[in-house]
Design a protein around this motif. Structure first.
Motif, mmCIF file in Angstrom:
data_model
loop_
_atom_site.group_PDB
_atom_site.id
_atom_site.type_symbol
_atom_site.label_atom_id
_atom_site.label_comp_id
_atom_site.label_asym_id
_atom_site.label_seq_id
_atom_site.Cartn_x
_atom_site.Cartn_y
_atom_site.Cartn_z
ATOM 1 N N THR A 48 -67.029 -19.931 -17.443
ATOM 2 C CA THR A 48 -66.589 -20.572 -16.200
ATOM 3 C C THR A 48 -66.941 -22.053 -16.251
ATOM 4 O O THR A 48 -68.108 -22.409 -16.462
ATOM 5 N N PRO A 49 -65.968 -22.950 -16.062
ATOM 6 C CA PRO A 49 -66.275 -24.383 -16.144
ATOM 7 C C PRO A 49 -67.084 -24.851 -14.943
ATOM 8 O O PRO A 49 -67.024 -24.246 -13.870
ATOM 9 N N LEU A 50 -67.851 -25.922 -15.139
ATOM 10 C CA LEU A 50 -68.606 -26.488 -14.025
ATOM 11 C C LEU A 50 -67.655 -26.904 -12.913
ATOM 12 O O LEU A 50 -67.851 -26.561 -11.745
ATOM 13 N N PHE A 61 -60.516 -18.238 -7.065
ATOM 14 C CA PHE A 61 -60.769 -17.095 -7.923
ATOM 15 C C PHE A 61 -59.558 -16.773 -8.786
ATOM 16 O O PHE A 61 -58.415 -16.923 -8.339
ATOM 17 N N PHE A 62 -59.816 -16.330 -10.022
ATOM 18 C CA PHE A 62 -58.783 -15.761 -10.871
ATOM 19 C C PHE A 62 -58.507 -14.325 -10.443
ATOM 20 O O PHE A 62 -59.375 -13.643 -9.879
ATOM 21 N N SER A 63 -57.309 -13.838 -10.759
ATOM 22 C CA SER A 63 -57.101 -12.396 -10.755
ATOM 23 C C SER A 63 -57.787 -11.859 -12.014
ATOM 24 O O SER A 63 -58.175 -12.626 -12.909
ATOM 25 N N ALA A 68 -59.087 -12.806 -17.739
ATOM 26 C CA ALA A 68 -59.070 -12.363 -19.135
ATOM 27 C C ALA A 68 -58.248 -13.313 -19.997
ATOM 28 O O ALA A 68 -58.643 -13.648 -21.123
ATOM 29 N N ASP A 69 -57.105 -13.769 -19.477
ATOM 30 C CA ASP A 69 -56.262 -14.711 -20.229
ATOM 31 C C ASP A 69 -56.970 -16.042 -20.427
ATOM 32 O O ASP A 69 -56.910 -16.634 -21.514
ATOM 33 N N TYR A 70 -57.649 -16.524 -19.380
ATOM 34 C CA TYR A 70 -58.369 -17.798 -19.475
ATOM 35 C C TYR A 70 -59.481 -17.692 -20.511
ATOM 36 O O TYR A 70 -59.693 -18.602 -21.314
ATOM 37 N N GLU A 71 -60.196 -16.567 -20.486
ATOM 38 C CA GLU A 71 -61.288 -16.360 -21.438
ATOM 39 C C GLU A 71 -60.755 -16.367 -22.865
ATOM 40 O O GLU A 71 -61.340 -16.998 -23.763
ATOM 41 N N LYS A 72 -59.642 -15.686 -23.099
ATOM 42 C CA LYS A 72 -59.049 -15.635 -24.437
ATOM 43 C C LYS A 72 -58.628 -17.027 -24.899
ATOM 44 O O LYS A 72 -58.896 -17.431 -26.035
ATOM 45 N N GLN A 73 -57.983 -17.787 -24.008
ATOM 46 C CA GLN A 73 -57.536 -19.138 -24.357
ATOM 47 C C GLN A 73 -58.732 -20.046 -24.653
ATOM 48 O O GLN A 73 -58.693 -20.853 -25.589
ATOM 49 N N ALA A 74 -59.794 -19.926 -23.852
ATOM 50 C CA ALA A 74 -60.978 -20.770 -24.056
ATOM 51 C C ALA A 74 -61.623 -20.473 -25.396
ATOM 52 O O ALA A 74 -62.062 -21.379 -26.105
ATOM 53 N N ARG A 75 -61.683 -19.200 -25.781
ATOM 54 C CA ARG A 75 -62.285 -18.839 -27.059
ATOM 55 C C ARG A 75 -61.447 -19.348 -28.224
ATOM 56 O O ARG A 75 -61.989 -19.828 -29.225
ATOM 57 N N GLU A 76 -60.147 -19.252 -28.100
ATOM 58 C CA GLU A 76 -59.278 -19.743 -29.171
ATOM 59 C C GLU A 76 -59.364 -21.258 -29.277
ATOM 60 O O GLU A 76 -59.401 -21.817 -30.377
ATOM 61 N N ARG A 77 -59.407 -21.927 -28.137
ATOM 62 C CA ARG A 77 -59.456 -23.397 -28.122
ATOM 63 C C ARG A 77 -60.755 -23.921 -28.713
ATOM 64 O O ARG A 77 -60.778 -24.947 -29.397
ATOM 65 N N ASN A 78 -61.857 -23.223 -28.461
ATOM 66 C CA ASN A 78 -63.170 -23.697 -28.887
ATOM 67 C C ASN A 78 -63.690 -23.022 -30.151
ATOM 68 O O ASN A 78 -64.851 -23.208 -30.507
ATOM 69 N N ASN A 79 -62.847 -22.272 -30.825
ATOM 70 C CA ASN A 79 -63.288 -21.530 -32.006
ATOM 71 C C ASN A 79 -63.827 -22.480 -33.071
ATOM 72 O O ASN A 79 -63.096 -23.303 -33.627
ATOM 73 N N GLY A 80 -65.115 -22.364 -33.371
ATOM 74 C CA GLY A 80 -65.752 -23.251 -34.340
ATOM 75 C C GLY A 80 -65.357 -22.981 -35.774
ATOM 76 O O GLY A 80 -65.690 -23.766 -36.672
ATOM 77 N N ASP A 81 -64.659 -21.860 -36.027
ATOM 78 C CA ASP A 81 -64.214 -21.556 -37.392
ATOM 79 C C ASP A 81 -62.860 -22.162 -37.719
ATOM 80 O O ASP A 81 -62.395 -22.066 -38.851
ATOM 81 N N THR A 104 -69.184 -14.568 -21.773
ATOM 82 C CA THR A 104 -67.943 -13.824 -21.532
ATOM 83 C C THR A 104 -67.792 -13.491 -20.055
ATOM 84 O O THR A 104 -67.134 -12.512 -19.714
ATOM 85 N N ARG A 105 -68.394 -14.309 -19.192
ATOM 86 C CA ARG A 105 -68.525 -13.885 -17.807
ATOM 87 C C ARG A 105 -67.553 -14.552 -16.847
ATOM 88 O O ARG A 105 -67.809 -14.649 -15.666
ATOM 89 N N VAL A 106 -66.401 -15.023 -17.357
ATOM 90 C CA VAL A 106 -65.351 -15.429 -16.428
ATOM 91 C C VAL A 106 -64.831 -14.201 -15.703
ATOM 92 O O VAL A 106 -64.616 -14.190 -14.492
ATOM 93 N N VAL A 107 -64.642 -13.110 -16.464
ATOM 94 C CA VAL A 107 -64.091 -11.895 -15.871
ATOM 95 C C VAL A 107 -65.015 -11.336 -14.792
ATOM 96 O O VAL A 107 -64.561 -10.875 -13.748
ATOM 97 N N SER A 108 -66.331 -11.368 -15.009
ATOM 98 C CA SER A 108 -67.241 -10.736 -14.062
ATOM 99 C C SER A 108 -67.282 -11.450 -12.717
ATOM 100 O O SER A 108 -67.361 -10.810 -11.672
ATOM 101 N N THR A 109 -67.244 -12.788 -12.712
ATOM 102 C CA THR A 109 -67.278 -13.505 -11.438
ATOM 103 C C THR A 109 -65.880 -13.880 -10.964
ATOM 104 O O THR A 109 -65.631 -13.958 -9.765
#
Length: 327
Positions: A48-50, A61-63, A68-81, A104-109
């Protein structure tokens, strides 16, 4: 042996003797002296961004699917590999992805920002005076990026990192905190740069106004089952999001269940921000242990930063001389 170390060691010894397991009920667990038991290792890692992204204006709030989509995009965008850019960008990434701990807590909140007030989820504008100070800092960094260590940020100098707080905000990794309690103190050990916040619970005034500290002067008190921590006396070099030495942070820690510690904070600095602002992060239980984070001990980062600056200056002088000789 410093007073701070003695107090910490005493706190740790009492905690080992006095800690109590959490009962399976809605009542917060208690220490043997009756305080709400906040002890344990907690993490505030989250995607979750500041601040709420501008493209999400008006959406608090997200649905579940959007989160889940935002979390996936953030992980792909910031992938250090990923190594599909230029060499300089690869060097900036630094670590492989396994070293990062973004959570991984965008989904939880499902919140679109850590900031909950103002309602737009954004940090309020800086005052005109604070804007001038920010411009002066930026100009100083441009003209003197590395004349000496003092020209670098507190992060670069390994003096303090932002997730030490207050407020305690997540970074890319090492988002772990271990809390100890005694009847007279709450102690927070921060994994990043292994800072320790020693928070007295006994009522006393803050330090004199002319005394400033990197992490400020924190005083704690209980309001029901919530620990309230009031912090003032920051240095102007702490510069949290444009703040000055009049920064005032109020934090609230509430154990809401066995595995969740709700962390809320309010930032108030009338000289720097046009209004106070607040945020909240649910911290979750972490397995641990907390490891040593050695920032500059045993490595050459600052040497390299300064020597690279000297090399750039030398190259610029030589280029200028060569240009002059051709005339």
């Amino acid at each position: 042996m410093t007073h701070r170390f003695v107090a910490f060691a005493g706190a740790l010894a009492v905690v080992i003797a006095a800690g109590s397991p959490a009962p399976a009920s809605q009542t917060p667990p208690r220490t043997l002296d009756g305080q709400p038991n906040l002890q344990g290792i907690w993490t505030n890692s989250t995607l979750t961004p500041l601040e709420r992204p501008r493209e999400l204006a008006g959406k608090e709030f997200f649905s579940e699917k959007e989160a889940a989509d935002y979390e996936k995009q953030a992980r792909e965008r910031n992938n250090g590999d990923r190594r599909d850019s230029n060499a300089e960008a690869d060097l900036t990434v630094g670590y492989n992805d396994v070293w990062w701990d973004r959570g991984t807590r965008v989904v939880s909140t499902r919140r679109t920002s850590i900031i909950v007030d103002p309602p737009d989820g954004r940090i309020p504008p800086l005052t005109p005076d604070a804007q001038k100070k920010e411009a002066a800092r930026a100009e100083a960094r441009r003209l003197h990026p590395a004349d000496g260590p003092e020209d670098r940020s507190l992060d670069d100098r390994c003096i303090v990192r932002r997730n030490a707080g207050p407020p305690m905000l997540p970074a890319g990794y090492n988002n772990n905190y271990q809390i100890f309690q005694t009847p007279e103190y709450v102690v927070i050990l921060i994994e990043m740069i292994h800072d320790v916040r020693l928070i007295p619970l006994k009522a006393r005034p803050h330090l004199p106004g002319q005394v400033h500290q990197w992490l400020g002067d924190s005083l704690g008190r209980w309001e029901g089952d919530t620990l309230v921590v009031d912090t003032t006396n920051f240095t102007d070099q702490t510069n949290f999001r444009g703040s000055g030495d009049h920064l005032h942070v109020t934090e609230r820690f509430t154990r809401v269940d066995e595995n969740t510690l709700l962390y809320r904070f309010t930032v108030d600095d009338a000289q720097s921000f046009t209004r106070p602002w607040s945020g909240e992060i649910p911290m979750t239980k972490a397995e641990g242990p907390i490891f040593e984070y050695a920032c500059h001990e045993g490595n050459r980062s600052m040497d390299y930063i300064l020597s690279a600056a000297r090399a750039e200056e030398k190259a610029a002088r030589e280029a200028e001389k060569a240009s002059f000789d051709k005339r």
